[in-house]
Design a protein around this motif. Structure first.
Motif, mmCIF file in Angstrom:
data_model
loop_
_atom_site.group_PDB
_atom_site.id
_atom_site.type_symbol
_atom_site.label_atom_id
_atom_site.label_comp_id
_atom_site.label_asym_id
_atom_site.label_seq_id
_atom_site.Cartn_x
_atom_site.Cartn_y
_atom_site.Cartn_z
ATOM 1 N N PHE A 111 11.528 11.465 -7.321
ATOM 2 C CA PHE A 111 10.872 10.199 -7.677
ATOM 3 C C PHE A 111 11.144 9.974 -9.149
ATOM 4 O O PHE A 111 10.812 10.814 -9.975
ATOM 5 N N SER A 112 11.754 8.846 -9.513
ATOM 6 C CA SER A 112 12.016 8.700 -10.951
ATOM 7 C C SER A 112 11.311 7.530 -11.611
ATOM 8 O O SER A 112 11.286 7.464 -12.840
ATOM 9 N N GLY A 113 10.690 6.628 -10.869
ATOM 10 C CA GLY A 113 9.925 5.568 -11.514
ATOM 11 C C GLY A 113 9.312 4.641 -10.481
ATOM 12 O O GLY A 113 9.842 4.491 -9.379
ATOM 13 N N GLY A 114 8.197 4.026 -10.862
ATOM 14 C CA GLY A 114 7.555 3.087 -9.935
ATOM 15 C C GLY A 114 6.627 2.163 -10.679
ATOM 16 O O GLY A 114 6.105 2.520 -11.737
ATOM 17 N N ALA A 115 6.416 0.966 -10.149
ATOM 18 C CA ALA A 115 5.519 0.003 -10.794
ATOM 19 C C ALA A 115 5.066 -1.043 -9.783
ATOM 20 O O ALA A 115 5.679 -1.204 -8.719
ATOM 21 N N THR A 116 3.974 -1.738 -10.136
ATOM 22 C CA THR A 116 3.521 -2.897 -9.360
ATOM 23 C C THR A 116 3.332 -4.062 -10.326
ATOM 24 O O THR A 116 3.261 -3.863 -11.539
ATOM 25 N N ALA A 117 3.235 -5.271 -9.771
ATOM 26 C CA ALA A 117 2.966 -6.453 -10.597
ATOM 27 C C ALA A 117 2.457 -7.568 -9.700
ATOM 28 O O ALA A 117 2.672 -7.545 -8.481
ATOM 29 N N ASN A 118 1.769 -8.526 -10.294
ATOM 30 C CA ASN A 118 1.249 -9.661 -9.525
ATOM 31 C C ASN A 118 1.985 -10.944 -9.914
ATOM 32 O O ASN A 118 2.306 -11.153 -11.078
ATOM 33 N N ASP A 119 2.234 -11.803 -8.913
ATOM 34 C CA ASP A 119 2.874 -13.095 -9.178
ATOM 35 C C ASP A 119 1.959 -14.032 -9.968
ATOM 36 O O ASP A 119 2.444 -14.939 -10.649
ATOM 37 N N ALA A 120 0.639 -13.874 -9.823
ATOM 38 C CA ALA A 120 -0.339 -14.793 -10.408
ATOM 39 C C ALA A 120 0.022 -16.236 -10.048
ATOM 40 O O ALA A 120 0.047 -17.125 -10.894
ATOM 41 N N ASN A 121 0.324 -16.448 -8.780
ATOM 42 C CA ASN A 121 0.859 -17.742 -8.351
ATOM 43 C C ASN A 121 0.189 -18.259 -7.076
ATOM 44 O O ASN A 121 -0.241 -19.393 -7.022
ATOM 45 N N HIS A 122 0.100 -17.442 -6.024
ATOM 46 C CA HIS A 122 -0.428 -17.904 -4.740
ATOM 47 C C HIS A 122 -0.935 -16.692 -3.971
ATOM 48 O O HIS A 122 -0.332 -15.629 -4.068
ATOM 49 N N ILE A 123 -2.042 -16.853 -3.190
ATOM 50 C CA ILE A 123 -2.550 -15.661 -2.505
ATOM 51 C C ILE A 123 -1.845 -15.357 -1.182
ATOM 52 O O ILE A 123 -1.888 -14.234 -0.714
ATOM 53 N N SER A 124 -1.191 -16.369 -0.567
ATOM 54 C CA SER A 124 -0.566 -16.045 0.718
ATOM 55 C C SER A 124 0.923 -16.367 0.774
ATOM 56 O O SER A 124 1.522 -16.358 1.842
ATOM 57 N N SER B 79 0.817 -1.224 0.000
ATOM 58 C CA SER B 79 0.000 0.000 0.000
ATOM 59 C C SER B 79 0.848 1.269 0.000
ATOM 60 O O SER B 79 0.578 2.204 -0.757
ATOM 61 N N GLY B 80 1.849 1.321 0.852
ATOM 62 C CA GLY B 80 2.648 2.539 1.007
ATOM 63 C C GLY B 80 3.441 2.872 -0.248
ATOM 64 O O GLY B 80 3.479 4.032 -0.684
ATOM 65 N N VAL B 81 4.087 1.872 -0.837
ATOM 66 C CA VAL B 81 4.871 2.122 -2.057
ATOM 67 C C VAL B 81 3.937 2.517 -3.197
ATOM 68 O O VAL B 81 4.212 3.465 -3.943
ATOM 69 N N LEU B 82 2.791 1.829 -3.314
ATOM 70 C CA LEU B 82 1.850 2.194 -4.378
ATOM 71 C C LEU B 82 1.315 3.611 -4.161
ATOM 72 O O LEU B 82 1.098 4.343 -5.129
ATOM 73 N N ALA B 83 1.111 4.011 -2.901
ATOM 74 C CA ALA B 83 0.621 5.369 -2.639
ATOM 75 C C ALA B 83 1.626 6.409 -3.137
ATOM 76 O O ALA B 83 1.245 7.430 -3.728
ATOM 77 N N ILE B 84 2.916 6.152 -2.934
ATOM 78 C CA ILE B 84 3.946 7.089 -3.409
ATOM 79 C C ILE B 84 3.960 7.110 -4.942
ATOM 80 O O ILE B 84 3.998 8.186 -5.566
ATOM 81 N N ASN B 85 3.901 5.927 -5.553
ATOM 82 C CA ASN B 85 3.857 5.854 -7.028
ATOM 83 C C ASN B 85 2.637 6.616 -7.561
ATOM 84 O O ASN B 85 2.719 7.321 -8.575
ATOM 85 N N THR B 86 1.505 6.445 -6.891
ATOM 86 C CA THR B 86 0.263 7.096 -7.328
ATOM 87 C C THR B 86 0.373 8.615 -7.179
ATOM 88 O O THR B 86 -0.094 9.374 -8.034
ATOM 89 N N ALA B 87 0.989 9.058 -6.090
ATOM 90 C CA ALA B 87 1.183 10.505 -5.884
ATOM 91 C C ALA B 87 1.989 11.099 -7.029
ATOM 92 O O ALA B 87 1.639 12.159 -7.569
ATOM 93 N N ALA B 88 3.043 10.404 -7.417
ATOM 94 C CA ALA B 88 3.890 10.906 -8.518
ATOM 95 C C ALA B 88 3.082 10.958 -9.808
ATOM 96 O O ALA B 88 3.199 11.913 -10.587
ATOM 97 N N MET B 89 2.247 9.943 -10.024
ATOM 98 C CA MET B 89 1.397 9.931 -11.220
ATOM 99 C C MET B 89 0.426 11.109 -11.201
ATOM 100 O O MET B 89 0.218 11.782 -12.213
ATOM 101 N N MET B 90 -0.162 11.391 -10.048
ATOM 102 C CA MET B 90 -1.108 12.511 -9.944
ATOM 103 C C MET B 90 -0.426 13.847 -10.229
ATOM 104 O O MET B 90 -1.023 14.756 -10.804
ATOM 105 N N LEU B 91 0.838 13.957 -9.821
ATOM 106 C CA LEU B 91 1.547 15.222 -10.045
ATOM 107 C C LEU B 91 1.902 15.422 -11.517
ATOM 108 O O LEU B 91 2.124 16.548 -11.949
#
Lengths: 212, 380
Positions: B230-243, B149-161
């Motif tokens: 802030f120079s770049g940020g991203a998220t991704a899913n493993d698509a492998n296991h939920i826990s 959540s925290g890292v995505l919030a920072i990435n999102t803030a940069a996107m909003m700016l």
């Protein structure tokens, strides 16, 4: 070029709609949780893990299942397909279920299989596993579905080339009711006939299309 | 156009300001302690909790409006207020937006507290409460995506700016050590019997912590020498296991690659990596694999979980804040709890503070649901 919505699915009031048309329904006397299970069986998909999910994940998973049967998966790149979802109640119904198991010291039985579902993005994880989507993930909590935010956020992800497609929408559930609206959005393409653009206006229209 | 970090605050078991926390991290201090409170868990357990009397004292000093607030709300407001006090930013301006990162918010309100509206159990209501407190006219966006959540919030803030609407984004995050969260992680058997030992051979699970943190980001056409951007940020899913994380680190690799591509840096440019480093066997092995796969094994790695514990929705914010301070000081912080290497792939894990020019650094996070996030910071 503005990305395009290539399919959308609504689930509410014991009805499943695909691209605006009702494809499965049950009477108002049917419990909404039973309805979700019946609608999933109706998709014909064999996926035993579905029945182990919490009610909230079942709803989102069902909506994604119905939606993805309509998407030509040979044309999408799962590796760069994102999942961006939002809702109002986060996982409150499952939170309450978990809380009951820890409320008193006398009957203290916390279960990991309930606890894991007390995060709203677990549902996105279930969808990612099923459809092998490894792209961007985000989950937002807001008072109502916010087409303004969804179009801004997702179109920016397309602009920055982080995604080539995205499963997005609103998956909401509380004790009383459920409301899922999920849609698939892909890179803009002139050759497509049906051009539902991923704009605020179009999303507002589609979200309300089955309100009668 | 660039996005720079202009102010911050950390409220944790190791203090009430960024400076105090940084000094304590530099000395590898450990905020994780034994807690004996039957209201939180039937038997004693380990966690890094905020000093309660100090929190209340500061709240009374700050809360001139005499608003009734929950414990988490006090932490969030104190954190924003302190970060803001070091700037001239107008938080009530329509050009300023607030982003809230939290996993469970006011989950303790499942047992209602007198004078607190029980609706603030809803995360967006919590966000709205924070926005109203400061008279901010914009909707407070709430990001709740497990431990990223925290890292995505920072990435999102940069996107909003990068859009037109805002000049400043205030990213605030927090989570509490509650009966709910402690019981949940206990049921997963994922808590360590000792303060957690990130990347250590003998690591046996995580330690929980509570914290609130604030980072203020600003859009600028004229970044100055020494600014952290802030120079770049991203998220991704493993698509492998939920826990559990992917054994091949699939999602983490994609997130890091995309963040580095956006930032325009290659593996050889990364001076240091602040990892997620929860000290579970699987997480730390997974991160070692991601780092190896991307040719980043020469970059020194650390984790702050051994000092602060895992602070969930605050983690990405306070850990990025500490990384920013490290870059300013050209000093890599030690990893409290780490003694002997023992991950699938070899890593250079810092035990002691390490002086090194830090120009480009990477922050990682991963969480339940198979989600992974990365961001890249660069010093002008």
């Amino acid at each position: 070029m503005t990305p395009q919505i290539t399919a959308f699915c609504h689930i509410k009031k014991n009805q499943v709609f695909l691209n605006g048309k009702s494809i499965f329904s049950a009477g108002p006397e049917v419990d909404m949780r039973e309805f979700v299970k019946a609608a999933f069986r109706n998709t014909g998909t064999k996926y035993p893990k579905f029945f182990k999910m919490d009610d909230y994940s079942k709803l989102g998973f069902l909506a994604a299942e119905v939606l993805m049967k309509e998407v030509d998966v040979s044309t999408i790149e799962a590796k760069s397909t994102g999942i961006v979802l939002s809702n109002n109640h986060s996982t409150l119904t499952t939170d309450q279920l978990f809380q009951e198991s820890i409320q008193s010291d006398e009957s203290f039985f916390p279960s990991p299989s309930v606890f894991v579902y007390t995060l709203p993005n677990i549902m996105a994880g279930e969808i990612a596993i099923r459809h092998h989507f490894t792209g961007e993930n985000a989950f937002f909590v807001s008072s109502a579905f916010d087409p303004d935010w969804h179009t801004f956020y997702i179109n920016q992800l397309f602009d920055s080339k982080k995604i080539s497609a995205c499963l997005s929408g609103w998956v909401e559930m509380d004790d009383q009711s459920l409301d899922a609206f999920v849609y698939f959005v892909e890179k803009g393409n002139d050759l497509r006939n049906e051009s539902m653009l991923h704009t605020v206006e179009e999303l507002n229209n589609l979200y309300k299309i089955n309100d009668k | 156009m660039a996005v720079r970090f202009v102010s911050s605050n950390i409220i944790s078991s190791l203090g009430f300001s960024t400076e105090e926390n940084f000094q304590n991290l530099l000395q590898a201090k450990i905020g994780i302690q034994s807690i004996d409170d039957p209201l939180l868990y039937p038997t004693p357990f380990l966690a890094a909790c905020i000093h309660q009397a100090e929190l209340e004292k500061r709240w009374i000093e700050t809360n001139q409006k005499e608003v009734a607030a929950s414990r988490l709300e006090k932490m969030l407001i104190l954190s924003i207020t302190e970060a803001l006090s070091k700037t001239k930013i107008d938080i009530s301006s329509s050009r300023t937006a607030i982003l809230l990162s939290t996993t469970k918010g006011n989950i303790d309100l499942l047992n209602p507290i007198e004078s607190i509206d029980p609706e603030r159990l809803l995360l967006w209501k919590l966000g709205e409460f924070i926005g109203h407190y400061y008279g901010n006219p914009n909707p407070v966006r709430v990001i709740s995506i497990a431990c990223i959540s925290g890292v995505l919030a920072i990435n999102t803030a940069a996107m909003m700016l990068k859009g037109e609407r805002y000049d400043h984004i205030i990213v605030v995050g927090g989570d509490l050590v509650t009966r709910f969260v402690v019981s949940g992680f206990m049921s997963f058997l994922s808590l360590s019997e000792t303060p957690c030992k990130p990347f250590d051979r003998d690591r046996d699970g995580l330690s929980l912590g509570e914290a609130a943190g604030t980072l203020i980001l600003e859009k600028t056409s004229f970044p100055e020498k020494g600014d952290i951007l802030f120079s770049g940020g991203a998220t991704a899913n493993d698509a492998n296991h939920i826990s559990g994380p992917s054994r091949t680190a699939e999602g983490s690799v994609i997130a890091i690659q995309n963040a580095m591509t956006e930032a325009g840096f290659a593996a050889k440019d990364i001076d240091h990596i602040n990892a997620h480093g929860t000290a579970t066997r699987y997480n730390d092995d997974m991160e070692s694999i991601a780092i190896q796969r991307l040719g980043l094994s020469e970059s020194p790695v650390n984790s702050f979980k051994g000092s602060w514990g895992h602070t969930l929705g605050a983690a990405g914010i306070i850990e990025t804040t500490a990384l920013i301070e490290s870059m300013k000081a050209n000093t890599i912080l030690p990893t409290a709890g780490f003694h002997s290497p023992g991950t699938t792939e070899n890593l250079i894990v810092t035990k002691k503070p390490l002086s090194k020019p830090l120009n480009t650094c990477l922050k990682l996070a991963s969480g339940f649901g198979g989600c992974n996030a990365a961001l890249v910071l660069n010093k002008m």
